[in-house]
Design an enzyme around this catalytic site. Sequence first.
Site: not given
Ligand code: NAD
Length: 420
Positions: A108
């Site tokens: 990461k």
């Molecule tokens: P992203 O940046 O596209 O979206 C994150 C979202 O979380 C946004 O809508 C943001 O406004 C919201 N957020 C942030 N703080 C918040 C709060 N306090 N309350 C409510 N919402 C809040 O990120 P993503 O890629 O969608 O990732 C989201 C989660 O999924 C993370 O934990 C990430 O590690 C996990 N993840 C992502 C992927 C991927 O392929 N992108 C894969 C596995 C896991």
Amino acid sequence: MTDIYAGPVFEMARTQFHRIADRLELPDGQRSRLLYPKRAMTISCPIHLDSGEVAVFQGYRVQHHLTLGPTKGGTRFAPNVDIGEVAALAVWMSWKCALAGLPYGGAKGGITVDPRQLSLRELEALSRRYMQEMIPFVGPHIDVMAPDMGTNEQVMAWFMDTYSMHHGRTVSEIVTGKPVSAGGITGRREATGLGTAHLIERAMQTTNLDPGKCTAVIQGFGNVGSVTALELVRRGVKVIGVSDHTACYVDKRGLDIEALDRYATANGHLSGFSSELLSDPKELLTTECDVLVPAAMERVIHADTARRLKCRIIAEAANGPTTPDADDVLDTERPEILVIPDILCNSGGVIVSYFEWVQGLQQVFWNRDTVVAKLCELLDDAFSKVIAKASSEKISNRVAAITIGVQRIMDAKQSRGLFP
Ligand code: NAD
């Protein structure tokens, strides 16, 4: 061992690991070997701001283990990123890849920055400088980057271009999650949300719930949260609550997810979509629903929240949303709730990333139907293994999932031996 990773997020990964290690009765030496990352890089990234001033941002990359192949993992741009959080996310990636049977260790990376405060030019400069600093430590057979919170296809394209310029040829397989136009794979952007929705459907079958009669609540409306919402609606589920860092909306009659998605895509956030549907974000996770999907940050479900949950299924789309204390409550006081643990629930992203990497190395291309079919095949296999182990050994789905992952890494380390 001196612990440079100390902090709440790494503490959580450590607690989860020791629970598994205790069950497997692992000796201390083996525990340290399995838990602590192989390498951790801390870098400074100076860039010119639009104002003409120079700003320096702290960046990290942690490679957990190299036993099964190159390391693989996302890159997070967020204000609270630190080495401990990045290390915990790398450990979780290792277990996730091992559970899915992928030939990777976990990694990461991240930068401590709020990307929303940067102009597009500043974001490009920071992304390129980060990759430039990392060039000595990454490679298609060493460590392959991907998107995570705060990064997207565009950032991956800048990473790939920077690495390729340095090598004097296009090296598309250095990152996954690139735009299709730059060698990406069809379906990667949607893979994590699509995989989450697919596993929720499997969990509904397991618990005899009819998707057409179910409701869902989703925290986070970025890449993962929005796609999960759209895919659940497509399966007949009524999404009654969503939030991001700017707003929280609840409507028991069902929200118009397509309109919310269009709004979020156009504006970059949810605030301003509606004033009537605004709700208290602190109450979102405990809203009555069938499926709760945390899809934002880690450590949002604590013991107290776990006691107040009113859902039948928790689908952990985010990494690490449930603390070990909350796990204790779920195990002992809330056995009626089926948890799809993060390393299973959100593994669709890394599975399709693996397909993208293979495509890049072999210069072959699959269509979307093939990608989705192969994705569902691997997810179904991992889901069945976790549910079967949990039920036969009378353990939680999380303990079952992590045990399968840790055991695979342990077996590989054991058969390779300890060098020299
Ligand atoms: P992203 O940046 O596209 O979206 C994150 C979202 O979380 C946004 O809508 C943001 O406004 C919201 N957020 C942030 N703080 C918040 C709060 N306090 N309350 C409510 N919402 C809040 O990120 P993503 O890629 O969608 O990732 C989201 C989660 O999924 C993370 O934990 C990430 O590690 C996990 N993840 C992502 C992927 C991927 O392929 N992108 C894969 C596995 C896991």
